[in-house]
Design a protein around this motif. Structure first.
Motif, PDB file in Angstrom:
ATOM      1  N   PRO A   1       0.842  -1.201   0.000  1.00 57.23           N
ATOM      2  CA  PRO A   1       0.000   0.000   0.000  1.00 57.23           C
ATOM      3  C   PRO A   1       0.877   1.251   0.000  1.00 57.23           C
ATOM      4  O   PRO A   1       1.928   1.262   0.621  1.00 57.23           O
ATOM      5  N   THR A   2       0.435   2.262  -0.724  1.00 55.14           N
ATOM      6  CA  THR A   2       1.232   3.481  -0.782  1.00 55.14           C
ATOM      7  C   THR A   2       0.458   4.649  -0.208  1.00 55.14           C
ATOM      8  O   THR A   2      -0.747   4.776  -0.417  1.00 55.14           O
TER       9      THR A   2
ATOM     10  N   GLU B   1       5.845  11.878  -4.464  1.00 51.82           N
ATOM     11  CA  GLU B   1       4.864  10.796  -4.556  1.00 51.82           C
ATOM     12  C   GLU B   1       5.225   9.608  -3.667  1.00 51.82           C
ATOM     13  O   GLU B   1       6.397   9.282  -3.496  1.00 51.82           O
ATOM     14  N   PRO B   2       4.199   8.931  -3.144  1.00 45.71           N
ATOM     15  CA  PRO B   2       4.424   7.692  -2.387  1.00 45.71           C
ATOM     16  C   PRO B   2       5.073   6.627  -3.266  1.00 45.71           C
ATOM     17  O   PRO B   2       4.827   6.570  -4.472  1.00 45.71           O
TER      18      PRO B   2
ATOM     19  N   ARG C   1       4.417   7.444   7.126  1.00 48.47           N
ATOM     20  CA  ARG C   1       4.105   7.481   5.692  1.00 48.47           C
ATOM     21  C   ARG C   1       5.146   8.269   4.909  1.00 48.47           C
ATOM     22  O   ARG C   1       5.302   8.098   3.720  1.00 48.47           O
ATOM     23  N   VAL C   2       5.820   9.176   5.610  1.00 46.66           N
ATOM     24  CA  VAL C   2       6.802  10.050   4.951  1.00 46.66           C
ATOM     25  C   VAL C   2       8.120   9.972   5.717  1.00 46.66           C
ATOM     26  O   VAL C   2       8.140  10.165   6.938  1.00 46.66           O
TER      27      VAL C   2
ATOM     28  N   GLY D   1       6.651   1.843  -0.483  1.00 46.40           N
ATOM     29  CA  GLY D   1       5.267   2.301  -0.364  1.00 46.40           C
ATOM     30  C   GLY D   1       5.148   3.666   0.273  1.00 46.40           C
ATOM     31  O   GLY D   1       4.173   4.374   0.058  1.00 46.40           O
ATOM     32  N   ALA D   2       6.151   4.044   1.080  1.00 48.39           N
ATOM     33  CA  ALA D   2       6.130   5.364   1.713  1.00 48.39           C
ATOM     34  C   ALA D   2       6.727   6.408   0.768  1.00 48.39           C
ATOM     35  O   ALA D   2       7.283   6.080  -0.282  1.00 48.39           O
ATOM     36  N   THR D   3       6.585   7.658   1.161  1.00 44.92           N
ATOM     37  CA  THR D   3       7.229   8.744   0.428  1.00 44.92           C
ATOM     38  C   THR D   3       8.581   9.006   1.078  1.00 44.92           C
ATOM     39  O   THR D   3       8.653   9.192   2.294  1.00 44.92           O
ATOM     40  N   VAL D   4       9.633   8.994   0.276  1.00 48.32           N
ATOM     41  CA  VAL D   4      10.978   9.205   0.820  1.00 48.32           C
ATOM     42  C   VAL D   4      11.562  10.482   0.230  1.00 48.32           C
ATOM     43  O   VAL D   4      11.614  10.639  -0.992  1.00 48.32           O
TER      44      VAL D   4
END
Ligand code: GTP
Ligand code: MG
Length: 242
Positions: A2-3, A32-33, A164-165, A193-196
């Motif tokens: 999941p993103t 973006e994720p 998430r980030v 899936g996370a935003t890096v």
């Protein structure tokens, strides 16, 4: 996978309290994720400041910063900790044990989860060598662990929280090239899936990023992949060739 964790800056202007000139001036971008966004730029360009608006240490004077469509100013402090994981440029530890530091963002994490995060952060070996392992005490500021160890503990702490980030502020520049590569390979899986968002100096660190933002004097002056920017952006070429 999941993103989630889409970060959007819309025309953001920010100046530190009391300062005459804004440090960020009309910054817009989307991270973006599932992707890595790298930020590069000379010292004082505003990279750390930009990250501090994502983690809401400050609010912009103009424009908006949103995560998954929600303005970060609507996120509470507690919520923020589970949404954004910041690995600061000057990593710090709280006074307590290594374990309590790693559990900061998710108190219920198991020892096995801490060790897994340490493994990815290339920190498991030195923690294992401490007399008390995860129960080893560290002082505020973390003076009884080295700078590099502190950095790895801060990376592991962020991984344990599963945000998430992820915001990495110059976290890899001090590592030797082999450790840097090994660490980022493991991180790729752990943060999938996370935003890096990575602030970096080394070209090897940013070359594979999905998107690179070039910052200069508080503005985003270029955006693209490594190859695109080499073609089109003078500031990027100067940084890469220096
Ligand atoms: P490096 O980490 O050195 O590569 O720079 P950076 O791109 O991270 O720049 P940063 O965002 O730290 O700083 C941008 C500008 O804001 C610089 O002119 C700093 O002097 C200024 N600045 C940074 N932090 C503060 C602060 O807490 N207060 C004030 N008044 N100015 C600050
Ligand atoms: Mg900085």
């Amino acid at each position: 996978v999941p993103t989630a964790g889409r970060v959007e800056f819309r025309d953001v202007t920010f100046g530190y309290p009391g300062a005459e000139r804004p440090v960020l001036d009309g910054v817009s971008f989307v991270a973006e994720p599932g992707q890595t966004t790298a930020i590069i730029g000379s010292t004082g360009a505003g990279k750390t400041t930009l990250l501090s608006l994502v983690s809401r240490q400050y609010d912009p004077q103009q424009g908006s910063v949103a995560i998954d469509g929600v303005s970060v100013s609507d996120l509470g402090r507690h919520e923020m900790a589970s949404v954004v994981g910041l690995i600061p440029q000057k990593p710090y530890l709280f006074s307590g044990t290594i374990g309590s530091n790693l559990r900061f963002g998710r108190p219920e994490a198991t020892d096995a989860e801490l060790w897994e995060a340490l493994r990815v952060a290339q920190g498991a070996d030195f923690v294992r060598e401490k007399t008390h392992g995860l129960d080893e005490r560290v002082s505020q500021g973390g003076t009884n662990v080295s700078g590099g160890q502190r950095q790895r503990l801060c990376i592991a702490r962020a991984l344990v929280a599963r945000p998430r980030v992820y915001l990495f502020d110059d976290s890899f520049s001090a590592l030797d090239v082999a450790t840097d590569a090994r660490l980022r390979e493991g991180l790729g899986e752990a943060t999938a899936g996370a935003t890096v968002i990575i602030v970096a100096q080394r070209v090897s660190t940013i070359r594979s990023a999905d998107q690179i933002l070039v910052m200069d004097g508080g503005a985003v002056v270029g955006r693209g992949t490594h190859d695109e920017l080499l073609e089109s952006n003078e500031t990027y070429r100067e940084i890469v060739e220096s």
